[in-house]
Design a protein around this motif. Structure first.
Motif, short mmCIF file in Angstrom:
data_model
loop_
_atom_site.label_atom_id
_atom_site.label_comp_id
_atom_site.label_asym_id
_atom_site.label_seq_id
_atom_site.Cartn_x
_atom_site.Cartn_y
_atom_site.Cartn_z
N GLN A 150 0.83 -1.20 0.00
CA GLN A 150 0.00 0.00 0.00
C GLN A 150 0.87 1.26 0.00
O GLN A 150 0.56 2.24 -0.67
CB GLN A 150 -0.93 0.01 1.21
N PHE A 151 1.95 1.23 0.74
CA PHE A 151 2.86 2.37 0.80
C PHE A 151 3.42 2.68 -0.58
O PHE A 151 3.42 3.83 -1.04
CB PHE A 151 3.99 2.09 1.79
N PHE A 152 3.92 1.64 -1.28
CA PHE A 152 4.52 1.87 -2.59
C PHE A 152 3.49 2.30 -3.63
O PHE A 152 3.80 3.10 -4.51
CB PHE A 152 5.29 0.63 -3.06
N VAL A 153 2.29 1.79 -3.56
CA VAL A 153 1.24 2.23 -4.48
C VAL A 153 0.94 3.71 -4.24
O VAL A 153 0.85 4.51 -5.17
CB VAL A 153 -0.04 1.37 -4.33
N GLY A 154 0.81 4.09 -2.98
CA GLY A 154 0.55 5.50 -2.64
C GLY A 154 1.69 6.40 -3.08
O GLY A 154 1.47 7.49 -3.61
N LEU A 155 2.91 5.95 -2.85
CA LEU A 155 4.08 6.73 -3.25
C LEU A 155 4.12 6.91 -4.77
O LEU A 155 4.38 8.00 -5.27
CB LEU A 155 5.36 6.04 -2.77
N GLY A 156 3.82 5.85 -5.49
CA GLY A 156 3.80 5.93 -6.95
C GLY A 156 2.74 6.91 -7.45
O GLY A 156 3.00 7.72 -8.35
N LEU A 157 1.56 6.87 -6.86
CA LEU A 157 0.50 7.80 -7.25
C LEU A 157 0.89 9.24 -6.93
O LEU A 157 0.63 10.16 -7.73
CB LEU A 157 -0.81 7.43 -6.54
N ALA A 158 1.53 9.47 -5.79
CA ALA A 158 1.96 10.81 -5.42
C ALA A 158 3.00 11.34 -6.41
O ALA A 158 2.93 12.50 -6.85
CB ALA A 158 2.52 10.81 -4.00
N LEU A 159 3.95 10.50 -6.78
CA LEU A 159 4.99 10.91 -7.73
C LEU A 159 4.39 11.22 -9.10
O LEU A 159 4.80 12.18 -9.77
CB LEU A 159 6.07 9.85 -7.84
N MET A 160 3.42 10.42 -9.53
CA MET A 160 2.76 10.69 -10.81
C MET A 160 1.98 12.00 -10.73
O MET A 160 1.96 12.78 -11.70
CB MET A 160 1.81 9.54 -11.19
N GLY A 161 1.38 12.29 -9.60
CA GLY A 161 0.67 13.56 -9.42
C GLY A 161 1.60 14.75 -9.50
O GLY A 161 1.30 15.76 -10.13
N VAL A 162 2.75 14.64 -8.84
CA VAL A 162 3.75 15.72 -8.86
C VAL A 162 4.26 15.92 -10.29
O VAL A 162 4.38 17.06 -10.77
CB VAL A 162 4.91 15.42 -7.89
N ALA A 163 4.54 14.83 -10.98
CA ALA A 163 5.03 14.92 -12.37
C ALA A 163 3.99 15.57 -13.26
O ALA A 163 4.31 16.43 -14.10
CB ALA A 163 5.42 13.55 -12.88
N ALA A 164 2.74 15.19 -13.11
CA ALA A 164 1.66 15.79 -13.91
C ALA A 164 1.51 17.27 -13.60
O ALA A 164 1.33 18.10 -14.51
CB ALA A 164 0.35 15.05 -13.64
N TYR A 165 1.61 17.66 -12.36
CA TYR A 165 1.49 19.07 -11.96
C TYR A 165 2.62 19.90 -12.56
O TYR A 165 2.39 20.96 -13.11
CB TYR A 165 1.52 19.17 -10.42
N LYS A 166 3.86 19.39 -12.48
CA LYS A 166 5.02 20.11 -13.03
C LYS A 166 4.90 20.23 -14.54
O LYS A 166 5.34 21.22 -15.12
CB LYS A 166 6.31 19.40 -12.64
N THR A 167 4.35 19.23 -15.20
CA THR A 167 4.22 19.25 -16.66
C THR A 167 3.17 20.28 -17.08
O THR A 167 3.36 21.00 -18.05
CB THR A 167 3.81 17.86 -17.18
N LEU A 168 2.08 20.33 -16.35
CA LEU A 168 0.99 21.23 -16.71
C LEU A 168 1.22 22.67 -16.28
O LEU A 168 0.71 23.59 -16.92
CB LEU A 168 -0.33 20.71 -16.12
N TYR A 169 1.93 22.93 -15.23
CA TYR A 169 2.09 24.29 -14.73
C TYR A 169 3.50 24.72 -14.77
O TYR A 169 4.43 24.73 -14.39
CB TYR A 169 1.51 24.40 -13.31
#
Length: 169
Positions: A150-169
């Protein structure tokens, strides 16, 4: 003072009139575990108990009558009926039941598998499974792996969110 002394040879337990009992015959007579007092059931006796009226499973060579548990089972009754009347050790362990579930099972324990039908528990060797400590599996090991997953799944989702945010903004 010569006395006729007969050579007395004591007979071993189970010998009568010079005949030995078969080891199999002796094993057949086992009905209870001498140490625990638990009743022994053969797999042949357990097999027919796979119905709504009588549902038994075997987990780690222990026999459970779960007839009255089917409606309470969080995973549904279907899986219990699929495993009824047979050894359900592997599916039980694969699901990763909690220590509470294992504790709850005690009330349904009715006996042990007869020694001639018992399956040997396989010890896990170190490194055979990812996350294995090599000390065998226990309830704690499965919950630790679950938390880690569960920790690694959450960490992966968080990293994808940060990457998407940096790409869009």
């Amino acid at each position: 003072m010569d006395q006729d002394v007969k050579d007395e040879v004591p007979t071993a337990a189970g010998e009568e009139n010079g005949e030995e009992k078969d080891g199999e015959e002796e094993e057949e007579e086992l009905t209870h575990n001498a140490d625990t007092g638990a009743k022994y059931y053969t797999m042949e006796e357990i097999g027919p108990h796979s119905t709504v009226g009588s549902l038994w499973i075997v987990v780690d060579n222990l026999v459970y009558d779960i007839t009255n548990f089917t409606l309470e089972h969080p995973g549904g009754e279907e899986i219990l009926f699929e495993q009824g009347g047979q050894d359900a050790s592997t599916p039980f362990e694969d699901v990763g039941h909690s220590s509470d579930a294992r504790e709850m099972m005690r009330q349904y324990l009715i006996g042990e598998v007869h020694p001639r039908d018992q399956k040997r528990k396989k010890k896990q060797k170190g490194g055979s499974k990812w996350g294995s400590s090599g000390s065998g599996s226990s309830a704690g090991d499965s919950s630790e792996r679950s938390w880690l997953n569960q920790f690694f799944v959450g960490l992966g989702l968080a990293l994808m969110g940060v990457a998407a945010y940096k790409t869009l903004y």
